[in-house]
Design a protein around this motif. Sequence first.
Motif, PDB file in Angstrom:
ATOM      1  N   ASP A 251       0.815  -1.191   0.023  1.00 47.10           N
ATOM      2  CA  ASP A 251      -0.105   0.070  -0.036  1.00 47.10           C
ATOM      3  C   ASP A 251       0.955   1.327   0.096  1.00 47.10           C
ATOM      4  O   ASP A 251       0.462   2.219  -0.778  1.00 47.10           O
ATOM      5  CB  ASP A 251      -0.945   0.027   0.937  1.00 47.10           C
ATOM      6  N   PRO A 252       1.991   1.356   0.965  1.00 49.26           N
ATOM      7  CA  PRO A 252       2.788   2.649   0.822  1.00 49.26           C
ATOM      8  C   PRO A 252       3.357   3.055  -0.534  1.00 49.26           C
ATOM      9  O   PRO A 252       3.599   4.056  -1.031  1.00 49.26           O
ATOM     10  CB  PRO A 252       3.622   2.350   1.954  1.00 49.26           C
ATOM     11  N   LEU A 253       3.768   2.013  -1.245  1.00 46.27           N
ATOM     12  CA  LEU A 253       4.355   1.934  -2.442  1.00 46.27           C
ATOM     13  C   LEU A 253       3.455   2.593  -3.722  1.00 46.27           C
ATOM     14  O   LEU A 253       3.603   2.909  -4.547  1.00 46.27           O
ATOM     15  CB  LEU A 253       5.136   0.715  -3.002  1.00 46.27           C
ATOM     16  N   VAL A 254       2.350   2.021  -3.422  1.00 43.76           N
ATOM     17  CA  VAL A 254       1.114   2.357  -4.628  1.00 43.76           C
ATOM     18  C   VAL A 254       0.348   3.580  -4.040  1.00 43.76           C
ATOM     19  O   VAL A 254       0.230   4.633  -4.826  1.00 43.76           O
ATOM     20  CB  VAL A 254       0.305   1.067  -4.937  1.00 43.76           C
ATOM     21  N   PHE A 255      -0.188   3.593  -2.634  1.00 41.72           N
ATOM     22  CA  PHE A 255      -1.173   4.743  -2.423  1.00 41.72           C
ATOM     23  C   PHE A 255       0.050   5.785  -1.539  1.00 41.72           C
ATOM     24  O   PHE A 255      -0.789   6.897  -1.292  1.00 41.72           O
ATOM     25  CB  PHE A 255      -2.188   4.111  -1.867  1.00 41.72           C
ATOM     26  N   GLY A 256       0.848   5.550  -1.021  1.00 43.20           N
ATOM     27  CA  GLY A 256       1.518   6.386  -0.321  1.00 43.20           C
ATOM     28  C   GLY A 256       1.479   6.325   1.260  1.00 43.20           C
ATOM     29  O   GLY A 256       2.073   7.340   1.884  1.00 43.20           O
ATOM     30  N   ASP A 257       0.629   5.315   1.638  1.00 41.84           N
ATOM     31  CA  ASP A 257       0.459   5.202   3.085  1.00 41.84           C
ATOM     32  C   ASP A 257       0.186   3.720   3.536  1.00 41.84           C
ATOM     33  O   ASP A 257      -0.272   3.030   2.556  1.00 41.84           O
ATOM     34  CB  ASP A 257      -0.630   6.210   3.647  1.00 41.84           C
ATOM     35  N   TYR A 258       0.355   3.513   4.639  1.00 43.77           N
ATOM     36  CA  TYR A 258      -0.186   2.116   5.145  1.00 43.77           C
ATOM     37  C   TYR A 258      -1.631   1.904   5.013  1.00 43.77           C
ATOM     38  O   TYR A 258      -2.402   2.862   4.957  1.00 43.77           O
ATOM     39  CB  TYR A 258       0.129   2.122   6.623  1.00 43.77           C
ATOM     40  N   PHE A 273       4.570   9.040   7.139  1.00 41.89           N
ATOM     41  CA  PHE A 273       5.265   9.445   5.828  1.00 41.89           C
ATOM     42  C   PHE A 273       5.217  10.948   5.595  1.00 41.89           C
ATOM     43  O   PHE A 273       4.113  11.384   5.713  1.00 41.89           O
ATOM     44  CB  PHE A 273       5.162   8.738   4.840  1.00 41.89           C
ATOM     45  N   THR A 274       6.491  11.762   5.415  1.00 45.34           N
ATOM     46  CA  THR A 274       6.318  13.165   5.068  1.00 45.34           C
ATOM     47  C   THR A 274       5.674  13.070   3.673  1.00 45.34           C
ATOM     48  O   THR A 274       5.579  12.088   2.939  1.00 45.34           O
ATOM     49  CB  THR A 274       7.685  13.781   4.972  1.00 45.34           C
ATOM     50  N   SER A 275       5.410  14.422   3.153  1.00 46.44           N
ATOM     51  CA  SER A 275       4.608  14.528   1.957  1.00 46.44           C
ATOM     52  C   SER A 275       5.790  14.060   0.715  1.00 46.44           C
ATOM     53  O   SER A 275       5.585  13.492  -0.306  1.00 46.44           O
ATOM     54  CB  SER A 275       4.151  15.730   1.403  1.00 46.44           C
ATOM     55  N   GLU A 276       6.956  14.651   0.950  1.00 50.56           N
ATOM     56  CA  GLU A 276       8.303  14.078   0.087  1.00 50.56           C
ATOM     57  C   GLU A 276       8.387  12.584   0.093  1.00 50.56           C
ATOM     58  O   GLU A 276       8.538  12.002  -1.092  1.00 50.56           O
ATOM     59  CB  GLU A 276       9.380  14.533   0.942  1.00 50.56           C
ATOM     60  N   GLU A 277       8.270  11.962   1.186  1.00 52.78           N
ATOM     61  CA  GLU A 277       8.712  10.485   1.141  1.00 52.78           C
ATOM     62  C   GLU A 277       7.154   9.727   0.515  1.00 52.78           C
ATOM     63  O   GLU A 277       7.491   8.734  -0.316  1.00 52.78           O
ATOM     64  CB  GLU A 277       8.104   9.883   2.666  1.00 52.78           C
ATOM     65  N   THR A 278       6.031  10.240   0.752  1.00 51.57           N
ATOM     66  CA  THR A 278       4.936   9.852   0.042  1.00 51.57           C
ATOM     67  C   THR A 278       5.156   9.787  -1.350  1.00 51.57           C
ATOM     68  O   THR A 278       4.914   8.675  -2.099  1.00 51.57           O
ATOM     69  CB  THR A 278       3.536  10.564   0.377  1.00 51.57           C
ATOM     70  N   LYS A 279       5.442  11.096  -2.096  1.00 47.26           N
ATOM     71  CA  LYS A 279       5.948  11.197  -3.418  1.00 47.26           C
ATOM     72  C   LYS A 279       7.050   9.982  -3.961  1.00 47.26           C
ATOM     73  O   LYS A 279       6.675   9.370  -4.693  1.00 47.26           O
ATOM     74  CB  LYS A 279       6.359  12.483  -3.541  1.00 47.26           C
TER      75      LYS A 279
END
Length: 488
Positions: A251-258, A273-279
């Motif tokens: 999920d984090p790698l596709v949607f950006g969060d757990y 995750f920070t917004s940078e990290e999510t990106k």
Amino acid sequence: MLQIEGAVLEDGKSPNNWDVFCHIPGSIKNGDTGDIADDHYHRFLEDIEIIHSLGVNAYRFSISWSRVLPRGRLGEVNPKGVLFYSKIIDNLLLKGIEPYVTIYHHNHPQELEERFGAWLSPLMQEEFVHFAETCFENFGDRVKYWTTINEPNLFTELAYLSGRYPPAHCSAPFGNCSSGNSDTEPLFVLHNMLLSHAKAANIYRHKYQLKQGGFIGIIANTFMYEPLRDIELDREAAKRALAFYTAWVLDPLVFGDYPPEMRQYHGNELPRFTSEETKSLTQSLDFIGINHYSTLYAKDCIHSTCSSDGDRAIQGFVYLTGERHGVPIGERTGIWRFFIVPRGMEKIIEYVKERYNNMPMFVTENGYSPPEQQDEQEEDLVQDAKQIEFHKAYLAALVRAIRNGADVRGYFIWSLMDSFEWVYGYNTRFGLYHVDRQTLRRTPKLSARWYAKFLTNSGHNHVADATPGSSKIKDAILTRLKTQKAEM
Ligand code: BGC
């Protein structure tokens, strides 16, 4: 690849976490170690001949971090380590076999463990990026399929929840370790692994991908789950189990969060995750690798009474078991929680397809090891009809998923030869080839002969025996296996 290489301290390799762990009495069954393993370090040319003789068009292996960078970022690249993997890659390519390289498979230089606690520390992210970049620089001109980390979820569970893998961290009720916190450490460790993956993948994207023209992904360990009782609560528990294991990684790698369920049940303990990290996370996958072996029953522990380890947020408040009223969910194998349940393959692929918008997938591992018997002899071990049956049935289930639209680009049998099966040592055997522990001679099992015939379409022993009407199944698999390269 620690499970086969051996040559534990040869040519500049430093000890890694497993090399040290193996020598702690009681860690590994029968006191086995990976010091010699299958001696692949010295026999890789013979092994590539074997791989070639099977007729496969791809071979997956991993790089030993402590062989290439014995001291991590603090030291130099070990030229002999680089040369070893370079030779493997070149010899595979010479035979028309595509190398699929996993950068990290459960092992890292012990020095990183001792200096800052390895995966428990965010410092590991920069170490990993340095290692990954060393791999892209040295091998990326020839390697087109990269996976950063093998099974972050399984490694995290076994190393920091149940404490069975190094550094053997855990706490009650999951185990009795000298340090650790099973409720929280797995969350931090996996977080560091995901960010490490994302940083390495982004460097690959920006610095190497255009020039080298490859693809990058990650590998999740997966189980499928079925409700223990035929009630809504257990159907929900089975879904939660998927969220807390497979989707925890993906999920984090596709949607950006757990997954939302994890946010709900873990509260503030689950890192953000920070917004940078999510990106950076959401730009880090070209494909998903799935390792799949087994299916388990799931029982709800939110509204029902459970044994203490199911009754925890880290387990999603789910109790997992392979048995219902003493009857196993499928035939037992050599690993306590691996049961033969081919339908699980179809269902897990379907789940990943639906949840992640049918992103390209590879089945990067699937395999069978027989239950251990007393006084096993080579003559008996090579007569592995059960392993053939296993693969026919799982491949047939995989093809049902492909027919149903799943974008599966390849399938890798685990494993080429019997090897160092982590805490189980050498008596748990997944190989298509038997390896004699005295002489290290490789002998094809029946399954190796079957697989070669199956792949080259030259035998009578068709996968079509698996289910009615499945000669088409075989064609579909062969087409998939043969065209996977061209499609990506
Ligand atoms: C691992 C392999 C292991 C296999 C069988 C997977 O979790 O990636 O290293 O040998 O399972 O247990």
